[in-house]
Design an enzyme around this catalytic site. Structure first.
Site, PDB file in Angstrom:
ATOM      1  CD  GLU A 268      -2.870   1.100  -0.017  1.00  0.00           C
ATOM      2  OE1 GLU A 268      -2.919   0.114  -0.764  1.00  0.00           O
ATOM      3  OE2 GLU A 268      -3.506   2.140  -0.249  1.00  0.00           O
ATOM      4  CD  GLU A 298      -0.858   7.724  -1.860  1.00  0.00           C
ATOM      5  OE1 GLU A 298      -0.958   8.152  -0.693  1.00  0.00           O
ATOM      6  OE2 GLU A 298      -1.441   6.701  -2.239  1.00  0.00           O
ATOM      7  CG  ASP A 441      -4.606   2.669   4.850  1.00  0.00           C
ATOM      8  OD1 ASP A 441      -4.055   3.039   3.799  1.00  0.00           O
ATOM      9  OD2 ASP A 441      -4.306   3.140   5.975  1.00  0.00           O
TER      10      ASP A 441
END
Ligand SMILES: Nc1ncnc2c1ncn2[C@@H]1O[C@H](COP(=O)(O)OP(=O)(O)O)[C@@H](O)[C@H]1O
Ligand SMILES: O=P(O)(O)OC[C@H]1O[C@](O)(CO)[C@@H](O)[C@@H]1O
Ligand SMILES: [Mg+2]
Length: 461
Positions: A268, A298, A441
């Site tokens: 992750e 990201e 997450d």
């Protein structure tokens, strides 16, 4: 969904390396206006231009926060100065404290979903963190006794002397309005801004030398591994060690976990501000793992250091689906992943190579597990038992869903996608989420676990 939940009860997962406390502030207009007043419009604007990549003083924080609010993108910026750390405590009262870090968030989620066994490791385990893990028999911390692995509940394994890392989380909401001088800013999306504590005592992201030789047996007894926390590695340490040292250790860990059985490993990803470190983590870690998950900010960050700056800027600025698909193709190919999962506010995406054993329909189902879990957590604040997921199943797919699907089909038609399987689903979006930190997450854990379960069903894993 329900068949996955049943399957999960037979699955075990190993998680490493990061657990912390998330101290959350729900940002409102008053907070923002008072920060602007205190630090001054011109000072803030100048500092935004300089774009500090670390928080050395409060103005760095204010500048990066305001910048994040303008874009509405999820961001995390390292806090490196003790003085600034103290300032946060005197300046804000925290609304909630909860377990954070990919390991903390995912361990509690999987344990509450009745996974057979969740083995959660982090190099530090202070009492406060042990306390925040759910106290259940299926959530265990690996310790070593007489050279053997003994799995214990975190509350039986913590070390009184271990320091506890506190990250500050600023939750912001779409539609929040404020003025920066003459400029009126309306926050375009809800999300979180993380002040990630990066003091050296928390930056030794590694497996203890006692546990390390046992990683092959751990890899052998679990169905999957989720790793994260590499974002906490520093370039230099006071004892002369450096990022290369910790990344070499990290690579050893992955190889050891896969030694007895080729267990699938998911990483992750999380924000890494320093471009050099970001590049190192990508090049060292990604080629060794099977699956990677990340958010849209990201993937933009990653593409930027891989040399695709224009594409990166476009993803950040325009949120166009064809740019995300193009970026995902580049990443999958350049780092030769088995599967890449990208989560954004309006959609989730998987991309695999064409020869992936799962069908596009199965891949979509796996993404649906991810968004259903996230919607449940967004609505309830926490997922305490498998039945909670019914709440998520009742949250509708977001109103931009049809538009997303249309743009995705258009993008696929225009682009060369024959060598891939690409699927996209709209998110189930909770209008007034309890909090958003950790939702990514949650998505990734649900998506990866259901991916593994589907591979099993197809007898290819
Ligand atoms: N209100 C909401 N309801 C449901 N899902 C949400 C909501 N807000 C955000 N999400 C999902 O959570 C994801 C956040 O992921 P990410 O930025 O990685 O967060 P974190 O790193 O804090 O876990 C978003 O991309 C979106 O898919
Ligand atoms: O980068 P760090 O300091 O390990 O923290 C990770 C952060 O990401 C989260 O796990 C959310 O993805 C937070 O709970 C946590 O504060
Ligand atoms: Mg994330």
């Amino acid at each position: 969904m329900m068949e996955f939940l049943r399957d999960f009860q037979r699955m075990s997962m190993y998680l490493a390396y990061n657990v912390n406390v998330d101290a959350i502030v729900y940002l409102n207009e008053k907070h923002i206006e008072s920060l602007i007043k205190e630090f001054g419009v011109e000072n803030i604007k100048r500092r935004i231009e300089e774009y500090p990549r670390e928080i050395n003083e409060p103005l760095d924080f204010v500048a990066r926060l305001i910048h994040a609010l303008k874009t509405g993108k999820p961001q995390a910026v390292p806090l490196v100065a003790h003085e600034a750390d103290k300032w946060f405590n005197s300046r804000f009262t925290y609304d909630v404290e909860r377990i954070g870090g990919q390991v903390g968030v995912i361990a509690n989620l999987l344990a509450n979903l009745n996974f057979n066994r969740v083995i959660a490791y982090s190099p530090l385990l202070g009492k406060k963190q042990a306390d925040m893990f759910v106290n259940r028999d299926n959530l265990l911390y690996p310790t070593i006794e007489k050279e053997k692995v003994v799995l214990k509940k975190p509350l039986e394994a913590y070390r009184e002397e271990d320091p506890v890392k506190i990250n500050r989380i600023f939750e912001f909401r779409q539609g929040t309005k404020f003025k920066l001088g003459n400029e009126e800013i309306i926050v375009p999306y809800s999300g979180r801004f993380i002040v990630a504590c990066r003091f050296e005592e928390f930056a030794r992201i590694e497996t203890s030398p006692e546990l390390k030789p046992h990683l092959p047996e751990i890899g052998d007894i679990v169905d999957g591994v989720i790793l994260s926390g590499y974002q906490g590695i520093r370039k230099h340490y006071s004892d002369g060690k450096d990022a290369n040292y910790y990344l070499r250790k990290a690579k050893e860990d992955i190889k050891l976990l896969k030694r007895k059985k080729d267990v699938k490993v998911h990483v992750e990803f999380a924000s890494i501000q320093d471009r050099e470190l970001r590049k190192k983590v990508i090049y060292n870690i990604f080629p060794l793992v099977d699956s990677v998950g990340m958010d849209e900010a990201e993937i933009a960050h990653i593409l930027s250091v891989l040399g695709y700056r224009d594409l990166s800027d476009r993803i950040f600025t325009y949120n166009r689906i064809e740019d995300a698909v193009l970026g995902a193709k580049i990443l999958l190919d350049e780092l030769n992943l088995e599967i890449l999962q990208i989560h954004t506010i309006y959609y989730l995406m998987y991309i695999t190579h064409r020869d992936n054993p799962l069908s596009e329909e199965e891949l979509s189902k796996s993404l649906e597990v991810g968004t259903t879990l996230a919607a449940t957590r967004a609505f309830l604040g926490d997922i305490k038992r498998p039945e909670d997921v019914k709440v998520g199943l009742n949250i509708p797919f977001n109103e931009k869903g049809e538009f997303v699907k249309l743009r995705f089909e258009e993008a696929k038609a225009k682009m060369r996608t024959r060598e891939y399987k690409i699927v996209m689903i709209p998110t189930r979006l909770v209008k007034k989420p309890v909090s958003t930190v950790g939702l990514g997450d949650t998505i990734s854990a649900g998506a990866f676990a259901s991916y593994l379960s589907l591979l099993r069903k197809n007898k290819v894993y």
